[in-house]
Design a protein around this motif. Structure first.
Motif, PDB file in Angstrom:
ATOM      1  N   ALA A 261      58.772 108.337   9.523  1.00 25.82           N
ATOM      2  CA  ALA A 261      58.214 107.080  10.042  1.00 25.82           C
ATOM      3  C   ALA A 261      56.843 107.321  10.650  1.00 25.82           C
ATOM      4  CB  ALA A 261      59.161 106.477  11.076  1.00 25.82           C
ATOM      5  N   ALA A 262      56.705 108.405  11.390  1.00 25.34           N
ATOM      6  CA  ALA A 262      55.398 108.743  11.966  1.00 25.34           C
ATOM      7  C   ALA A 262      54.407 109.118  10.875  1.00 25.34           C
ATOM      8  CB  ALA A 262      55.546 109.880  12.969  1.00 25.34           C
ATOM      9  N   ALA A 263      54.867 109.906   9.909  1.00 28.92           N
ATOM     10  CA  ALA A 263      53.974 110.370   8.845  1.00 28.92           C
ATOM     11  C   ALA A 263      53.486 109.223   7.975  1.00 28.92           C
ATOM     12  CB  ALA A 263      54.689 111.400   7.983  1.00 28.92           C
ATOM     13  N   SER A 264      54.253 108.137   7.902  1.00 28.13           N
ATOM     14  CA  SER A 264      53.866 107.012   7.052  1.00 28.13           C
ATOM     15  C   SER A 264      52.580 106.348   7.532  1.00 28.13           C
ATOM     16  CB  SER A 264      54.996 105.972   7.001  1.00 28.13           C
ATOM     17  OG  SER A 264      55.146 105.315   8.254  1.00 28.13           O
ATOM     18  N   HIS A 265      52.207 106.588   8.777  1.00 25.75           N
ATOM     19  CA  HIS A 265      50.987 105.986   9.329  1.00 25.75           C
ATOM     20  C   HIS A 265      49.757 106.886   9.158  1.00 25.75           C
ATOM     21  CE1 HIS A 265      53.155 102.643  11.235  1.00 25.75           C
ATOM     22  NE2 HIS A 265      54.082 103.522  11.539  1.00 25.75           N
ATOM     23  N   ALA A 266      49.963 108.078   8.605  1.00 25.66           N
ATOM     24  CA  ALA A 266      48.849 109.012   8.451  1.00 25.66           C
ATOM     25  C   ALA A 266      47.924 108.566   7.323  1.00 25.66           C
ATOM     26  CB  ALA A 266      49.377 110.415   8.167  1.00 25.66           C
ATOM     27  N   ASN A 267      46.647 108.460   7.604  1.00 28.17           N
ATOM     28  CA  ASN A 267      45.656 108.034   6.611  1.00 28.17           C
ATOM     29  C   ASN A 267      44.986 109.268   6.010  1.00 28.17           C
ATOM     30  OD1 ASN A 267      43.788 106.732   5.058  1.00 28.17           O
ATOM     31  ND2 ASN A 267      42.620 105.861   6.757  1.00 28.17           N
ATOM     32  N   TRP A 268      45.707 109.951   5.107  1.00 23.24           N
ATOM     33  CA  TRP A 268      45.195 111.171   4.515  1.00 23.24           C
ATOM     34  C   TRP A 268      43.963 110.907   3.650  1.00 23.24           C
ATOM     35  CZ3 TRP A 268      46.856 115.575   6.402  1.00 23.24           C
ATOM     36  CH2 TRP A 268      48.155 115.663   6.943  1.00 23.24           C
ATOM     37  N   ALA A 269      43.893 109.712   3.070  1.00 27.48           N
ATOM     38  CA  ALA A 269      42.778 109.408   2.166  1.00 27.48           C
ATOM     39  C   ALA A 269      41.433 109.466   2.873  1.00 27.48           C
ATOM     40  CB  ALA A 269      42.983 108.035   1.527  1.00 27.48           C
ATOM     41  N   SER A 270      41.429 109.198   4.175  1.00 25.52           N
ATOM     42  CA  SER A 270      40.176 109.194   4.933  1.00 25.52           C
ATOM     43  C   SER A 270      39.959 110.486   5.716  1.00 25.52           C
ATOM     44  CB  SER A 270      40.161 108.007   5.898  1.00 25.52           C
ATOM     45  OG  SER A 270      40.262 106.782   5.195  1.00 25.52           O
ATOM     46  N   ALA A 271      40.854 111.447   5.542  1.00 28.95           N
ATOM     47  CA  ALA A 271      40.786 112.690   6.318  1.00 28.95           C
ATOM     48  C   ALA A 271      40.082 113.775   5.515  1.00 28.95           C
ATOM     49  CB  ALA A 271      42.186 113.141   6.721  1.00 28.95           C
ATOM     50  N   LYS A 272      38.853 114.051   5.846  1.00 28.40           N
ATOM     51  CA  LYS A 272      38.103 115.105   5.147  1.00 28.40           C
ATOM     52  C   LYS A 272      38.777 116.448   5.382  1.00 28.40           C
ATOM     53  CE  LYS A 272      33.507 117.253   4.926  1.00 28.40           C
ATOM     54  NZ  LYS A 272      33.497 117.349   3.458  1.00 28.40           N
ATOM     55  N   ASP A 273      39.001 117.187   4.298  1.00 31.33           N
ATOM     56  CA  ASP A 273      39.687 118.482   4.374  1.00 31.33           C
ATOM     57  C   ASP A 273      41.051 118.351   5.045  1.00 31.33           C
ATOM     58  OD1 ASP A 273      37.695 120.188   3.135  1.00 31.33           O
ATOM     59  OD2 ASP A 273      36.489 119.879   4.943  1.00 31.33           O
ATOM     60  N   PHE A 274      41.660 117.150   4.938  1.00 33.69           N
ATOM     61  CA  PHE A 274      42.992 116.886   5.497  1.00 33.69           C
ATOM     62  C   PHE A 274      43.046 117.114   7.010  1.00 33.69           C
ATOM     63  CE2 PHE A 274      43.534 118.242   1.065  1.00 33.69           C
ATOM     64  CZ  PHE A 274      44.125 117.097   0.547  1.00 33.69           C
ATOM     65  N   TYR A 275      41.914 116.905   7.665  1.00 37.02           N
ATOM     66  CA  TYR A 275      41.849 117.100   9.118  1.00 37.02           C
ATOM     67  C   TYR A 275      42.470 115.889   9.809  1.00 37.02           C
ATOM     68  CZ  TYR A 275      39.864 117.976  13.761  1.00 37.02           C
ATOM     69  OH  TYR A 275      39.698 118.186  15.109  1.00 37.02           O
ATOM     70  N   LEU A 276      43.752 116.020  10.181  1.00 40.47           N
ATOM     71  CA  LEU A 276      44.497 114.893  10.721  1.00 40.47           C
ATOM     72  C   LEU A 276      45.629 115.399  11.617  1.00 40.47           C
ATOM     73  CD1 LEU A 276      45.550 111.744   8.734  1.00 40.47           C
ATOM     74  CD2 LEU A 276      47.274 112.950  10.073  1.00 40.47           C
ATOM     75  N   VAL A 277      45.789 114.761  12.776  1.00 44.92           N
ATOM     76  CA  VAL A 277      46.885 115.066  13.711  1.00 44.92           C
ATOM     77  C   VAL A 277      47.732 113.808  13.864  1.00 44.92           C
ATOM     78  CG1 VAL A 277      47.489 115.853  16.033  1.00 44.92           C
ATOM     79  CG2 VAL A 277      45.424 116.728  14.919  1.00 44.92           C
ATOM     80  N   MET A 278      49.055 113.951  13.825  1.00 41.83           N
ATOM     81  CA  MET A 278      49.946 112.792  13.754  1.00 41.83           C
ATOM     82  C   MET A 278      50.612 112.397  15.063  1.00 41.83           C
ATOM     83  SD  MET A 278      51.997 113.211  10.199  1.00 41.83           S
ATOM     84  CE  MET A 278      51.650 114.820   9.573  1.00 41.83           C
ATOM     85  N   THR A 279      50.338 113.081  16.156  1.00 42.24           N
ATOM     86  CA  THR A 279      51.072 112.814  17.388  1.00 42.24           C
ATOM     87  C   THR A 279      50.856 111.396  17.900  1.00 42.24           C
ATOM     88  OG1 THR A 279      49.267 113.724  18.707  1.00 42.24           O
ATOM     89  CG2 THR A 279      51.049 115.228  18.119  1.00 42.24           C
ATOM     90  N   ASN A 280      51.900 110.867  18.554  1.00 40.21           N
ATOM     91  CA  ASN A 280      51.886 109.534  19.171  1.00 40.21           C
ATOM     92  C   ASN A 280      51.560 108.434  18.160  1.00 40.21           C
ATOM     93  OD1 ASN A 280      52.532 108.365  21.682  1.00 40.21           O
ATOM     94  ND2 ASN A 280      50.403 107.869  22.088  1.00 40.21           N
ATOM     95  N   ALA A 281      52.134 108.562  16.962  1.00 41.39           N
ATOM     96  CA  ALA A 281      51.906 107.575  15.910  1.00 41.39           C
ATOM     97  C   ALA A 281      52.507 106.225  16.292  1.00 41.39           C
ATOM     98  CB  ALA A 281      52.527 108.059  14.602  1.00 41.39           C
ATOM     99  N   PRO A 282      51.950 105.126  15.782  1.00 43.59           N
ATOM    100  CA  PRO A 282      52.510 103.798  16.075  1.00 43.59           C
ATOM    101  C   PRO A 282      53.841 103.591  15.357  1.00 43.59           C
ATOM    102  CG  PRO A 282      50.754 103.631  14.455  1.00 43.59           C
ATOM    103  CD  PRO A 282      50.764 105.059  14.909  1.00 43.59           C
ATOM    104  N   GLY A 283      54.542 102.518  15.759  1.00 44.99           N
ATOM    105  CA  GLY A 283      55.790 102.156  15.090  1.00 44.99           C
ATOM    106  C   GLY A 283      57.009 102.436  15.940  1.00 44.99           C
ATOM    107  N   PRO A 284      57.993 101.527  15.952  1.00 43.37           N
ATOM    108  CA  PRO A 284      59.178 101.688  16.799  1.00 43.37           C
ATOM    109  C   PRO A 284      60.073 102.852  16.405  1.00 43.37           C
ATOM    110  CG  PRO A 284      59.449  99.826  15.311  1.00 43.37           C
ATOM    111  CD  PRO A 284      58.024 100.262  15.193  1.00 43.37           C
ATOM    112  N   ASP A 285      59.993 103.308  15.153  1.00 42.96           N
ATOM    113  CA  ASP A 285      60.859 104.393  14.696  1.00 42.96           C
ATOM    114  C   ASP A 285      60.148 105.738  14.630  1.00 42.96           C
ATOM    115  OD1 ASP A 285      63.003 102.579  14.296  1.00 42.96           O
ATOM    116  OD2 ASP A 285      62.194 102.030  12.323  1.00 42.96           O
TER     117      ASP A 285
END
Length: 338
Positions: free
Chosen positions: A249-273
């Protein structure tokens, strides 16, 4: 070599990987203890199929970053992604391989998994040494109906440079201004309280040995060591359990398409689940490797892991990467790594 040829090399036949060093190892890697349980599982299955051997040292993300930058291994694994500028300066490429979660664990006699709730603010105050007792009103306030013992809290953290610590402290920095201003985030921080264990293994061992302790480990270590996890409050105010569903559920909010070199951290993602301390492990490889044979072997291994190795990841409550992300990684590796 064309990009399509590179992709074939990357996603072709399987390679074998072994966790312990062997004399015939042709590829070496080091880093994340967060990913070690699934690497071990992949190791067993790859070994049955034969192929090139890989010696992986589970030494922590900081060690993996240092060793790949020093050129002493063929790949590094880290739960803290490197910024594009840092990658460029070191001549490295980076891509994710699996998603999991960092989980607070406790050792209170009689406590059951998921019985105790933790908010980011309470966790921060415990790790800053402000909340010292289990029966502190701050703990009791979010756990109505539970009786906590009048016992000191034994705080356990990582002693080594750790991507697990990075994601844990990154989360605390997002939800606790006091933590952000006094301690901050990083693979290694100046811990205000507690004792340090080496690797997820060391933290798990300390918590299991110390009554009335608290620590944080990757979820596979919770399962393997039969530990008592807490629920953690997410950005929607819900107290959620760690599992593949809440990580996904948290990973579903990750915007990998806009992350250059996949530079992305997923903590405190939105969503009730969404589980609030969801994280990914990233592989670091040289864009122009000195050992071409080892590089091809490593790429075959990760290609296997991202396709045929995903059921093993799911069985350990890691989250397999979605097909669209795997295709994006395929293109990235084909164009970035010689």
């Amino acid at each position: 070599m064309t990009n399509s040829t590179r992709k074939i090399l990357y996603f072709a036949a399987s390679a074998s990987i072994i966790a312990a060093a062997k004399a015939d190892a042709t590829v070496t890697g080091a880093g994340s203890t967060f990913v070690y349980p699934v690497l071990s599982r992949w190791a067993s299955d790859f070994k049955k199929g034969g192929g090139d051997a890989i010696n992986y040292q589970s030494i922590g993300s900081g060690g993996g970053i240092a060793q790949i930058k020093a050129g002493t291994v063929d790949f590094g694994a880290t739960d803290k992604p490197l910024a594009p500028e840092e990658l460029a300066a070191a001549g490295l490429a980076q891509f994710p391989v699996v998603i999991g979660g960092v989980v607070p664990v406790i050792n209170i006699p009689g406590a059951k998994p998921g019985q105790v709730k933790m908010s980011g603010a309470v966790l921060a105050d415990i790790y800053m040494g402000k909340v010292k007792m289990w029966n502190d009103p701050e703990v009791a306030r979010i756990n109505p109906g539970l009786h906590f013992p009048a016992k000191p809290i034994s705080v356990v953290h990582r002693a080594d440079s750790s991507g697990t610590s990075f994601n844990f402290t990154h989360y605390l920095s997002q939800v606790s201004p006091a933590w952000k201003n006094s301690v901050g985030e990083g693979t290694a921080v100046n811990w205000p309280a507690g004792i340090g264990g080496k690797g997820n293994e060391g933290v798990a061992a300390y918590v299991n040995q110390l009554p009335y302790s608290i620590g944080y480990v990757e979820y596979a270590y919770v399962k393997q060591n039969h530990m008592v996890n807490t629920l953690v409050q997410n950005s929607a105010g819900k107290f959620v359990a760690p599992n593949a569903k809440t990580f996904a559920a948290a990973a579903s909010h990750a915007n990998w398409a806009s992350a250059k070199d996949f530079y992305l951290v997923m903590t405190n993602a939105p969503g009730p689940d969404s589980y609030p301390i969801t994280a990914s492990t990233f592989v670091l490889m040289y864009k122009e490797p000195k050992n071409a044979t080892a590089s091809i072997s490593a790429r075959k291994f990760f290609g296997w892991a991202l396709t045929r190795g995903q059921p093993q990841a799911a069985s350990l409550d890691y989250v397999p990467l979605p097909a669209a992300l795997v295709n994006r990684i395929k293109t990235y590796v084909g164009s970035s790594i010689r």
